[in-house]
Scaffold this active site. Structure first.
Site, PDB file in Angstrom:
ATOM      1  N   CYS A 116       0.931  -1.287  -0.063  1.00 15.99           N
ATOM      2  CA  CYS A 116      -0.008   0.015  -0.181  1.00 15.99           C
ATOM      3  C   CYS A 116       0.729   1.385   0.001  1.00 15.99           C
ATOM      4  O   CYS A 116       1.543   1.417  -1.081  1.00 15.99           O
ATOM      5  CB  CYS A 116      -0.779  -0.142   1.336  1.00 15.99           C
ATOM      6  N   HIS A 144      -3.476  -5.740   0.585  1.00 17.03           N
ATOM      7  CA  HIS A 144      -2.926  -6.185   1.815  1.00 17.03           C
ATOM      8  C   HIS A 144      -2.774  -7.603   1.851  1.00 17.03           C
ATOM      9  O   HIS A 144      -3.868  -8.136   2.312  1.00 17.03           O
ATOM     10  CB  HIS A 144      -3.690  -5.419   2.845  1.00 17.03           C
ATOM     11  N   GLU A 180      -1.502  -9.435   4.216  1.00 23.41           N
ATOM     12  CA  GLU A 180      -1.387  -9.825   5.404  1.00 23.41           C
ATOM     13  C   GLU A 180      -2.801  -9.893   6.164  1.00 23.41           C
ATOM     14  O   GLU A 180      -2.962 -10.505   7.242  1.00 23.41           O
ATOM     15  CB  GLU A 180      -0.469  -9.027   6.437  1.00 23.41           C
TER      16      GLU A 180
END
Ligand code: XMP
Length: 509
Positions: A79, A166, A168
């Site tokens: 990001c 993202h 994660e």
């Protein structure tokens, strides 16, 4: 080791977690950290640049040390991290007309090693208001979405990769695979970080640092200080001296329990200081929660200091600091407002001129528990719910008196017993009783009563930063209520706290 540079994203900790779940050691450093503070290049396998709440084009944007781009270690920007890469290498980042928050379908260019094993279309999670509007020189597009023509970019020659989404976050369906590709295929890390290896490495480091010195430890009875003490015990044996300050705000029967459990491990090296009277007298007439916390903190230091002066030649103080505490204090521009002064032993080393030993400094709470299990600590201790440093004093609202403390201890013990009986204790982050500073009218055996109110609090949380109240089964609440009103003298009413954090906090004071 993988290094995560933190630019203030709410997901920074999560990135580190995900890397460690792959059994690869990972640390978080501030985004602005100079290259010279990084781990040695020979152990540094890759760098991940986190997201941020800011924009790379704003005046006060935060940038990493510019030397990182040339050290040859693979870099993954997530990001804001990708936007940093783009800006640095001559691309452009602009505010996006169509912001993307949530799940997005992304078209993948599978030639990029980051996406090995993925399909052409992936469901990934985005949260951004800025986007890349011009590709940096010598980079190529590796993924696109409807609103992000540059959803991922890379320069294999430079070994630099960027993703707008993202990986994660759990909602990114193949996010784990993407991180695995980065960690193993691109960085060449090995799965060699286990609790066993952590113990071996830490014990060696502790022994080298401490030499023949002695270490003092303030045991609280909580998981962290206990696990830290056991680690030290394994490293230096009898040269660890443990002090447990009984301030009188512990749970029902706690000091006795602590003596029994801890004496097995530390024998004569455990000193229990009975300071109940001092703490109560210092809190006399105090209502303000912050004042209470400060007084308890200072008194703790005073009492501990007095005890410590009895020992000669101690140069080190052991502290059970864990990683979330450390990260909080290094976060980029964290202008955090003090909600509560948390009481711990942080003021001690400054006053006592001792060096700190913090063997859990890089571990998350569940990793501390895993470490505890590896050290063969009993499940009863490992699974203890968190308990605040100032103890029941912040659960006796208003003036803290012996009478209210005794009522609370018995009521709180009933809550714990019933929650345990219902097999909920280990499933709940925290469950406890609070005594309110008011009395209400009741009726018992045809007579009017005017007695205290007990509030029950049960919350679930991942990290205590936010919390949801637990929908305890009515039968459990009912049993707690009838036992408290029947068994605890001085209470005629029980209420249940149904507030989340925020806006409430977990503790009432
Ligand atoms: P709050 O009340 O701030 O609590 O929502 C968040 C978590 O921290 C615990 N807590 C403390 N822990 N010293 C501690 O070590 C303290 O002074 C303290 N105050 C609150 C609380 O029990 C919850 O788990």
């Amino acid at each position: 080791m993988i290094l995560v540079l933190d630019f203030g994203s709410q997901y920074t900790q999560l990135i580190a977690r995900r890397v460690r779940e792959e059994k690869v050691y990972c640390e978080i450093h501030p985004g602005v950290a100079p290259l010279k503070s990084f781990p040695e290049i020979k152990i540094l396998k890759g760098i991940i640049l986190s997201g941020s709440y800011g924009s790379v084009y704003s005046k006060d944007s935060v940038w990493p040390d510019s030397k990182i781009w040339g050290i040859g270690v693979p870099i993954l920007g997530i990001c804001y991290g990708m936007q940093l890469i783009a800006e640095y290498f001559g691309g452009e980042v602009t505010p996006s007309r169509c912001r993307e928050f949530g799940i997005v379908n992304v078209d993948i260019d599978c030639k990029c090693h980051l996406f090995d094993g993925l399909g052409f279309k992936e469901t990934l999670w985005m949260s951004h208001g800025d986007k890349l509007s011009k590709l940096p020189k010598d980079f190529r597009i590796t993924a696109k979405s409807e609103n992000s023509p540059y959803a991922a970019i890379d320069s294999e020659a430079r070994n630099i990769y960027g993703v707008q989404f993202h990986p994660e976050v759990k909602h990114s369906v193949n996010g784990r695979k993407i991180l695995q590709n980065f960690i193993f295929k691109i960085c060449g890390s090995k799965r060699d970080w286990t609790m066993r290896s952590y113990i071996v490495d830490e014990i060696k480091k502790i022994q080298e640092r401490i030499g023949e010195s002695k270490v003092l430890c303030a045991l609280s009875g909580g998981v962290d200080s206990y696990v830290a003490a056991i680690m030290l015990n394994r490293a230096i044996g009898k040269r660890l001296l443990c002090v447990y300050v009984d301030h009188g705000f512990q749970k029902f029967g706690e000091t006795k329990r602590i003596r029994e459990i801890f004496c097995k491990e530390f024998g004569e090296n455990l000193i229990v200081v009975d300071a109940k009277k001092i703490f109560l007298s210092k809190l006399k007439g105090i209502i303000d929660p912050e004042k209470k916390r400060k007084i308890i903190g200072h008194t703790f230091i005073e009492v501990f200091n007095k005890e410590a002066r009895k020992f000669k030649d101690i140069n080190f103080l052991l502290q059970g600091t864990i990683y979330p505490d450390v990260i909080e204090s290094i976060s980029v521009k964290g202008s955090k407002v003090a909600i509560k002064s948390h009481h711990n032993v942080a003021g001690l080393p400054r006053k006592m001129k001792m060096k700190l030993i913090e063997p859990l400094k890089f571990l998350f709470k569940d990793e501390v528990r895993a470490l505890g299990r590896e050290l063969k600590i009993s499940e009863e201790i490992i699974n203890r719910q968190p308990f605040p440093g100032p103890g029941l004093a912040v659960r006796v609202l208003g003036y803290v008196t012996e009478e209210k403390l005794n009522i609370l201890k018995v009521a709180d013990n009933i809550v714990t017993e019933e929650i345990k009986k219902a097999k909920l204790y280990e499933k709940i982050w925290q469950s406890f009783a609070v005594i309110l500073p008011i009395r209400t009218v009741g009726v018992m055996g045809d007579a009017r009563t005017y007695e205290y109110v007990i509030a029950i609090r049960a919350v679930n949380s991942e990290d205590a930063m936010t919390a949801d109240w637990v929908k305890l089964p009515y039968e459990v609440l009912s049993r707690i209520s009838s036992r408290v009103t029947n068994e605890v003298k001085g209470v005629n009413r029980v209420v249940y706290d149904i507030s989340n954090k925020p806006p409430s906090t977990i503790e009432w004071e």
